[in-house]
Design a protein around this motif. Structure first.
Motif, PDB file in Angstrom:
ATOM      1  N   UNK A  47       0.771  -1.127  -0.028  1.00 26.99           N
ATOM      2  CA  UNK A  47      -0.194   0.336   0.235  1.00 26.99           C
ATOM      3  C   UNK A  47       0.827   1.181   0.044  1.00 26.99           C
ATOM      4  N   UNK A  48       1.733   0.978   0.708  1.00 24.03           N
ATOM      5  CA  UNK A  48       2.602   2.703   0.756  1.00 24.03           C
ATOM      6  C   UNK A  48       3.815   2.486  -0.482  1.00 24.03           C
ATOM      7  N   UNK A  49       3.910   1.345  -1.031  1.00 24.15           N
ATOM      8  CA  UNK A  49       5.006   1.689  -2.970  1.00 24.15           C
ATOM      9  C   UNK A  49       3.303   2.569  -3.409  1.00 24.15           C
TER      10      UNK A  49
ATOM     11  N   UNK B 127      -6.325   2.645  -1.539  1.00 24.23           N
ATOM     12  CA  UNK B 127      -6.893   1.407  -1.092  1.00 24.23           C
ATOM     13  C   UNK B 127      -6.436  -0.126  -1.262  1.00 24.23           C
ATOM     14  N   UNK B 128      -6.544  -0.624  -0.487  1.00 27.03           N
ATOM     15  CA  UNK B 128      -5.895  -2.508  -0.511  1.00 27.03           C
ATOM     16  C   UNK B 128      -7.430  -2.453  -0.813  1.00 27.03           C
ATOM     17  N   UNK B 129      -8.029  -2.931  -1.738  1.00 22.01           N
ATOM     18  CA  UNK B 129      -8.553  -3.539  -2.534  1.00 22.01           C
ATOM     19  C   UNK B 129      -9.783  -4.867  -2.358  1.00 22.01           C
ATOM     20  N   UNK B 130     -10.495  -5.588  -2.356  1.00 26.68           N
ATOM     21  CA  UNK B 130     -10.841  -6.988  -2.524  1.00 26.68           C
ATOM     22  C   UNK B 130     -11.226  -6.764  -3.425  1.00 26.68           C
ATOM     23  N   UNK B 131     -12.186  -5.992  -4.003  1.00 23.96           N
ATOM     24  CA  UNK B 131     -12.743  -6.467  -5.268  1.00 23.96           C
ATOM     25  C   UNK B 131     -12.307  -5.846  -6.694  1.00 23.96           C
ATOM     26  N   UNK B 132     -11.125  -5.944  -6.929  1.00 25.07           N
ATOM     27  CA  UNK B 132     -10.539  -5.713  -7.796  1.00 25.07           C
ATOM     28  C   UNK B 132      -9.357  -6.681  -8.313  1.00 25.07           C
ATOM     29  N   UNK B 133      -9.166  -7.212  -9.523  1.00 26.56           N
ATOM     30  CA  UNK B 133      -8.822  -8.377  -9.523  1.00 26.56           C
ATOM     31  C   UNK B 133      -7.292  -9.265  -9.170  1.00 26.56           C
ATOM     32  N   UNK B 134      -7.351 -10.133  -8.532  1.00 23.73           N
ATOM     33  CA  UNK B 134      -6.136 -10.451  -7.045  1.00 23.73           C
ATOM     34  C   UNK B 134      -7.215  -9.999  -5.470  1.00 23.73           C
ATOM     35  N   UNK B 135      -8.019  -9.385  -5.710  1.00 18.94           N
ATOM     36  CA  UNK B 135      -8.344  -9.444  -4.400  1.00 18.94           C
ATOM     37  C   UNK B 135      -9.028 -10.044  -4.029  1.00 18.94           C
ATOM     38  N   UNK B 136      -9.314  -9.911  -2.585  1.00 15.39           N
ATOM     39  CA  UNK B 136     -10.236 -11.715  -2.261  1.00 15.39           C
ATOM     40  C   UNK B 136     -10.727 -11.675  -0.696  1.00 15.39           C
ATOM     41  N   UNK B 137     -12.239 -11.873  -0.834  1.00 20.07           N
ATOM     42  CA  UNK B 137     -12.965 -11.753   0.673  1.00 20.07           C
ATOM     43  C   UNK B 137     -13.078 -13.290   0.723  1.00 20.07           C
ATOM     44  N   UNK B 138     -12.945 -13.439   2.371  1.00 18.35           N
ATOM     45  CA  UNK B 138     -12.972 -14.820   2.245  1.00 18.35           C
ATOM     46  C   UNK B 138     -14.110 -15.997   2.258  1.00 18.35           C
ATOM     47  N   UNK B 139     -13.321 -17.104   1.821  1.00 18.63           N
ATOM     48  CA  UNK B 139     -14.755 -18.420   1.048  1.00 18.63           C
ATOM     49  C   UNK B 139     -16.093 -18.540   1.926  1.00 18.63           C
ATOM     50  N   UNK B 140     -15.093 -18.514   3.070  1.00 23.44           N
ATOM     51  CA  UNK B 140     -16.205 -19.117   3.610  1.00 23.44           C
ATOM     52  C   UNK B 140     -17.433 -17.921   4.490  1.00 23.44           C
TER      53      UNK B 140
ATOM     54  N   UNK C  45      -8.836   0.030   4.759  1.00 22.21           N
ATOM     55  CA  UNK C  45      -7.519  -0.440   4.424  1.00 22.21           C
ATOM     56  C   UNK C  45      -6.759   0.585   3.694  1.00 22.21           C
ATOM     57  N   UNK C  46      -6.338   1.756   4.177  1.00 28.62           N
ATOM     58  CA  UNK C  46      -5.301   2.625   3.085  1.00 28.62           C
ATOM     59  C   UNK C  46      -4.589   3.813   3.233  1.00 28.62           C
ATOM     60  N   UNK C  47      -3.946   3.763   2.791  1.00 26.29           N
ATOM     61  CA  UNK C  47      -2.767   4.924   2.792  1.00 26.29           C
ATOM     62  C   UNK C  47      -3.809   6.154   2.175  1.00 26.29           C
ATOM     63  N   UNK C  48      -3.513   7.278   3.400  1.00 27.65           N
ATOM     64  CA  UNK C  48      -3.647   8.444   2.134  1.00 27.65           C
ATOM     65  C   UNK C  48      -2.860   9.425   2.724  1.00 27.65           C
TER      66      UNK C  48
ATOM     67  N   UNK D  18      -5.819   5.393  -5.752  1.00 28.95           N
ATOM     68  CA  UNK D  18      -5.549   4.015  -6.363  1.00 28.95           C
ATOM     69  C   UNK D  18      -5.862   3.021  -5.716  1.00 28.95           C
ATOM     70  N   UNK D  19      -6.163   1.293  -6.550  1.00 26.34           N
ATOM     71  CA  UNK D  19      -6.699  -0.360  -5.579  1.00 26.34           C
ATOM     72  C   UNK D  19      -5.677  -0.571  -5.614  1.00 26.34           C
ATOM     73  N   UNK D  20      -5.327  -1.204  -4.661  1.00 21.77           N
ATOM     74  CA  UNK D  20      -4.183  -2.817  -4.763  1.00 21.77           C
ATOM     75  C   UNK D  20      -5.435  -3.609  -4.355  1.00 21.77           C
ATOM     76  N   UNK D  21      -4.337  -4.864  -4.845  1.00 17.63           N
ATOM     77  CA  UNK D  21      -5.356  -6.325  -4.354  1.00 17.63           C
ATOM     78  C   UNK D  21      -5.098  -6.709  -3.414  1.00 17.63           C
ATOM     79  N   UNK D  22      -6.020  -7.059  -2.391  1.00 15.95           N
ATOM     80  CA  UNK D  22      -5.547  -7.849  -0.361  1.00 15.95           C
ATOM     81  C   UNK D  22      -6.468  -8.397  -0.694  1.00 15.95           C
TER      82      UNK D  22
END
Ligand code: GDD
Ligand code: MN
Length: 364
Positions: free
Chosen positions: A108-110, A120-133, A165-168, A204-208
């Motif tokens: 995120x700092x990069x 933004x540490x993003x769950x909804x861009x390619x590579x991002x994820x929400x828990x399977x369960x 989860x964000x760096x501003x 900028x959104x970064x997948x997490x």
């Protein structure tokens, strides 16, 4: 850069010390002056005491406490402290429950290092994820929250508007002045993002990958969901408010126009002279109303007389649009009612008028 990671806590005794240690571990690889600020709201489980016990081991660990008013209120206090007292150049938002992985902090700092203002540490861009369960309900809750933020509040371009989860960059926070935001709960997240976008922040959104907490429980309640939805509508309303004011000024202009026309005729003026004069009187009143009311919050470069001239030019363009529409309709529908054609002409003219005035005359 001095970067302060803000960790709001409410009953996170089981997590906070582990979290502080995991972050310190990551900080070793980050080429910046990294700090942690825990914002605890007098958690009954003694979270603050756990932090105090840990504090002597770390020079870069800070703690502030207060009474519980919600997640947003905690972030507002934390950001103010980080920027005014600790002199941070950037802040991070992060949960203390390991839902946001400490290993993702460097990425995120990069994002900031690469020129973004709002990462933004993003769950909804390619590579991002929400828990399977995650249950169907939980998924829907999160999906709907984002749909609301994107399409009701109007932040179409961002995929994960509710992320915590964000760096501003501090400059953006200072411009926004979070204390002026009306929201105190989780809804704070979308209000802050919305204001950042209005202030031209580079987002900028970064997948997490978001992971479920293993210790303790969530603090998100029904009242947070209600506040969140109301807030999304409020943001939409605020966005359209400028346009509504502009429309109201236009309506006032019609009255000013007709009233001054009538008055000039009563004074004995020739109607062919009275008509353009009355039009100009209404253009001038509209200009002042828009200048000191509709667009009053804008920080404009042009001098007022230049704006006045531009406003006149735009009015002339709007007249041309309105008249062309009238002519076009008269050709297409030669037996139609002229009043209807004249009235329809107002619609495109209003949009052109608003667009040009908003992006040219009263440009920031
Ligand atoms: N000081 C303080 N005061 N801290 C709070 C408060 C409060 O009123 N409410 C929650 N927190 C802290 C929690 O202790 C935790 O560290 C963090 O804020 C997030 O709270 P959780 O209760 O774990 O939230 P969540 O996992 O349901 O929500 C996450 O996802 C949301 C939706 O994407 C967070 O990341 C939210 O920020 C995010 O909006
Ligand atoms: Mn959580």
């Amino acid at each position: 850069m001095k970067i302060v990671v803000i960790l709001p806590t409410y009953n996170e005794r089981e997590n906070i010390v582990l979290m502080v240690q995991a972050l310190q571990e990551q900080f070793r690889t980050i080429p910046h002056d990294m700090h942690i600020l825990v914002v605890d709201d007098n958690s009954p489980d003694g979270t603050a005491d756990a932090v105090r016990a840990e504090a002597p081991s770390w020079e870069n660990l800070h703690l502030i406490t207060g009474t519980k008013q919600g997640l947003g209120a905690a972030y507002i206090r934390g950001m103010k402290h980080a920027i005014e007292r600790l002199k941070a150049d950037a802040v991070m938002e992060m949960d203390a429950d390991f839902s946001h992985k400490p290993e993702d902090v460097p990425r995120l700092i990069e994002g900031l290092d690469n020129g973004a203002d709002f990462v933004i540490g993003s769950r909804y861009v390619p590579g991002g994820k929400i828990p399977d369960d995650w249950s169907y309900l939980r998924r829907m809750n999160s999906k709907w929250g984002n749909l609301f933020a994107r399409y009701v509040a109007g932040m179409y371009q961002v995929r994960d508007c509710t992320a915590g989860f964000r760096a501003i960059r501090a400059t953006i926070i200072t411009k926004i002045d979070p204390e002026t935001l009306k929201v105190k709960g989780y809804a704070f997240q979308i209000s802050l993002l919305h204001e950042a976008i209005l202030n031209h922040a580079k987002v900028r959104e970064i997948p997490v990958e978001f992971v479920d907490r293993k210790r303790g429980e969530t603090k998100l309640g029904l009242s947070d969901i209600v506040e969140f939805m109301l807030n999304a509508w409020w943001i939409r309303f605020e966005r359209s408010r400028t346009f509504l004011k502009f429309g109201a000024v236009g309506a006032i202009g019609v009255f000013v126009n007709l009233a001054s026309f009538t008055m000039l005729l009563k004074l004995g003026m020739n109607k062919f002279l009275a008509s353009p004069l009355a039009i100009e009187v209404s253009i001038i009143t509209n200009f002042f109303l828009n200048n000191f009311w509709t667009f009053s919050k804008r920080d404009m470069n042009d001098k007022i007389h230049i704006r006045g001239l531009k406003f006149n030019v735009v009015s002339f363009v709007a007249l041309a649009v309105s008249y062309s529409t009238f002519l076009l309709l008269s050709v297409l529908d030669p037996h139609g009612t002229p009043q209807v054609h004249q009235a329809i002409g107002i619609v495109p003219a209003t949009f052109v008028n608003y667009f040009l005035n908003s992006y040219w005359t009263f440009k920031e």
